[in-house]
Scaffold this active site. Structure first.
Site, PDB file in Angstrom:
ATOM      1  N   LYS A 198       0.843  -1.195   0.000  1.00  7.44           N
ATOM      2  CA  LYS A 198       0.000   0.000   0.000  1.00  7.44           C
ATOM      3  C   LYS A 198       0.883   1.252   0.000  1.00  7.44           C
ATOM      4  O   LYS A 198       2.003   1.216   0.509  1.00  7.44           O
ATOM      5  CB  LYS A 198      -0.853   0.032   1.276  1.00  7.44           C
ATOM      6  N   ARG A 238     -10.322 -11.614   1.873  1.00  8.17           N
ATOM      7  CA  ARG A 238     -11.160 -12.674   1.293  1.00  8.17           C
ATOM      8  C   ARG A 238     -10.459 -14.026   1.338  1.00  8.17           C
ATOM      9  O   ARG A 238     -11.101 -15.073   1.417  1.00  8.17           O
ATOM     10  CB  ARG A 238     -11.574 -12.278  -0.144  1.00  8.17           C
TER      11      ARG A 238
HETATM   12  N1  BES Z   1      -8.147  -3.820   4.403  1.00  5.38           N
HETATM   13  C1  BES Z   1      -8.331  -3.361   3.078  1.00  5.38           C
HETATM   14  C2  BES Z   1      -9.647  -2.608   2.879  1.00  5.38           C
HETATM   15  C3  BES Z   1      -9.805  -1.324   3.638  1.00  5.38           C
HETATM   16  C4  BES Z   1      -9.539  -0.109   3.034  1.00  5.38           C
HETATM   17  C5  BES Z   1     -10.277  -1.329   4.938  1.00  5.38           C
HETATM   18  C6  BES Z   1      -9.707   1.072   3.720  1.00  5.38           C
HETATM   19  C7  BES Z   1     -10.441  -0.144   5.629  1.00  5.38           C
HETATM   20  C8  BES Z   1     -10.164   1.053   5.017  1.00  5.38           C
HETATM   21  C9  BES Z   1      -8.328  -4.551   2.128  1.00  5.38           C
HETATM   22  O1  BES Z   1      -7.549  -5.615   2.506  1.00  5.38           O
HETATM   23  C10 BES Z   1      -7.792  -4.045   0.837  1.00  5.38           C
HETATM   24  O2  BES Z   1      -6.656  -3.694   0.815  1.00  5.38           O
HETATM   25  N2  BES Z   1      -8.622  -4.049  -0.194  1.00  5.38           N
HETATM   26  C11 BES Z   1      -8.243  -3.584  -1.466  1.00  5.38           C
HETATM   27  C12 BES Z   1      -8.741  -4.575  -2.475  1.00  5.38           C
HETATM   28  C13 BES Z   1      -8.172  -4.352  -3.841  1.00  5.38           C
HETATM   29  C14 BES Z   1      -6.698  -4.689  -3.859  1.00  5.38           C
HETATM   30  C15 BES Z   1      -8.932  -5.232  -4.806  1.00  5.38           C
HETATM   31  C16 BES Z   1      -8.855  -2.214  -1.682  1.00  5.38           C
HETATM   32  O3  BES Z   1      -9.969  -1.990  -1.222  1.00  5.38           O
HETATM   33  O4  BES Z   1      -8.200  -1.367  -2.260  1.00  5.38           O
HETATM   34 MN    MN Z   2      -5.525  -5.406   1.845  1.00  7.96          MN
END
Ligand code: BES
Ligand code: MN
Ligand code: ZN
Length: 490
Positions: free
Chosen positions: A266, A340
């Site tokens: 990230k 997931r």
């Molecule tokens: N934990 C994150 C989602 C999230 C984002 C929770 C902001 C709380 C606040 C999740 O694991 C994630 O990183 N999701 C990605 C999925 C994408 C790579 C398809 C996302 O939402 O960007």
């Molecule tokens: Mn994630």
């Protein structure tokens, strides 16, 4: 912290009002009607309450609002808080009135006179929910909050009615403590230990370690934690308050104690917020605590997958293919879509082991749900209209925002992989829905199932309806209500 502020319920004693220290609160209807305690406060304060009622300020006040008269004449109290409250206020309005009072009182002692109003126990729950602070890591000694006293009619009965409501508030506080805790403190091991401590409440708590998870074939879950020094774990919490033959409700939580994104790292900005990525597991833990504290006559099992998503020489690479416990293969095209992968194996395990009557998973799963619903509603996905309707009704009754989202074959098609049974990301369009479709592949057709995407509601940077800024505990009230309304034997 998890310990609730001491709260006592005593039989109305109007003569105690003049000498009461700290803050005192009385209730006035929006039409300006003073109940008996408010009339006494008015008399002691030489007509100040009546003058307030005549004022422009009062005419603009809404039910649920608190107006403070500071250092009132004729009484020892430092403040007289006037709670404006409609006689027909429902449970959500009563709870929010309690929140408003707790917010105004800060840490000062508070005595609330509810007179002959019904629902003092719900106002008390609202106060308990809001009366939360997370100051474990502040080195300066904080002022301990002083006691709250509720002067009411039939105090013994009100105290008894309040007990299960305060149990639920304590569950929500437990969730908030877990969610607020930084990831260097709340490691997977520490998280599991805090859950294990709940055995003292009558829960049966099992910790499944990595060797057991490997034996079970939970490769998608293990693939998420393999870059971390913290061992992956699944914790199973069983509450057996119902009839032995009743299949349990299963609650399943995503417990990513920190989500760096893994090799699909990230960006730095805001990454610190990913300490709350165990929010789903936190809500499951808080709900189980509430059920145990109030000795719910129901069978409920909570399962949480605890992992840390870190990049390292041993971390999962984008493009890796892993086999789930179910047997389906997954091409991991983005290691940041890890929640997931954790849930897939825990969902499957829950069904194989417990054959649950129904199953609800909670996860801070997608950023996309925040784009869609903001911080007001969790996303609700389900394969069963009746079960989904029951949950939405429970959430509405408790004042927790929840909004149903669609599922469908066309979304599922976005998960097709060239080389494996599926890939773990379906592209940007409908990102929360394709995440839910991924999960549904691990749900048996005859298991009523709800997926709650709580990424937008688990932790919020401003005050929410029931909580100060930070972790909210969203969901503990709704899940408790759903159990009470649909899964209890008596
Ligand atoms: N934990 C994150 C989602 C999230 C984002 C929770 C902001 C709380 C606040 C999740 O694991 C994630 O990183 N999701 C990605 C999925 C994408 C790579 C398809 C996302 O939402 O960007
Ligand atoms: Mn994630
Ligand atoms: Zn995540």
């Amino acid at each position: 912290m998890t310990h609730l502020t001491p709260m006592s319920f005593v039989e109305t004693d109007l003569d105690a009002m003049a000498a009461a220290t700290g803050r005192i609160a009385v209730i006035v209807s929006p039409d300006g009607t003073l109940d008996q305690p408010a009339r006494r406060a008015n008399r002691l304060a030489k007509g100040a309450v009546a003058r307030l009622v005549e004022s422009d300020k009062f005419s603009k006040a809404k039910s649920g609002q608190v107006i403070t008269l500071a250092w009132p004449a004729g009484m020892a109290a430092e403040a007289l808080d006037i709670l404006v409250l409609d006689k027909k206020a429902d449970a959500v309005a009563l709870r929010k009135a309690g929140v408003a009072l707790a917010k105004v009182r800060g840490t000062s002692a508070l005595t609330l006179w509810t007179g002959s109003r019904k629902g003092a126990e719900v106002i008390a729950q609202g106060m308990a929910l809001r009366d939360y602070r997370f100051d474990d890591h502040k080195s300066a000694e904080a002022d301990a909050p002083e006691a709250i006293t509720i002067q009411c009619k039939d105090a013994t009965a009100i105290e008894a009615a309040a007990a299960p409501l305060l149990a639920v508030a304590e569950g929500a506080h437990f969730t908030r403590d877990l969610v607020n805790e930084p990831a260097n403190v709340l490691t997977t091991t520490e998280f599991a230990a805090r859950l294990k401590e709940m055995e003292s409440l009558g829960l049966d708590v099992e910790i499944l370690e990595e060797d057991v998870l490997a034996e079970l074939g939970m490769r998608t879950l293990l693939s998420v934690g393999q870059g971390s020094d913290s061992p992956s774990k699944v914790v199973v919490m069983q509450w057996r308050g119902g009839a032995a033959e009743d299949a349990p409700l299963a609650l399943i939580g995503k417990g990513v104690v920190f989500d760096t994104g893994g090799i699909s790292l990230k960006p730095a900005g805001g990454m610190e917020d990913m300490t709350m990525d165990m929010g789903g597991a936190g809500v499951v833990a808080g709900a189980m605590r509430a059920l145990a504290l109030r000795k719910a006559p129901a069978n409920v099992v909570g399962l949480v997958g605890l992992v840390e998503n870190m990049p390292s020489g041993n971390a999962t690479r984008p493009g890796d293919v892993v086999t789930s416990m179910k047997g389906d293969t997954v091409e991991i095209i983005n290691t940041d879509a890890e929640g997931r992968l954790v849930l897939a194996d825990v969902l499957w395990y829950a069904q194989e082991r417990f054959e649950p009557a129904a199953m609800i998973d909670l996860a801070t799963l997608t950023g996309a749900i925040i784009i869609g619903l903001g911080h007001e509603n969790a996303g609700v996905f389900s394969n069963n209209d009746t079960f989904c309707g029951d949950f939405l009704a429970a959430a509405a009754a408790e004042g927790e925002g929840a909004w149903r989202m669609p599922l469908g074959q066309a979304y599922d098609d976005q998960l097709k992989s060239r080389i494996a049974d599926m890939k773990n990301v379906g592209g940007r369009p409908g990102g929360s829905i394709t995440a839910a479709q991924f999960l549904q592949r691990f749900v048996k057709d005859d298991t009523p199932w709800i997926h709650l995407d709580i990424a937008g509601v688990a932790s919020v940077k401003s005050d929410t309806a029931y909580a100060p800024k930070g972790a909210t505990g969203w969901g503990v009230l709704a899940l408790n209500r759903l159990v009470a309304d649909q899964f209890e034997s008596d």
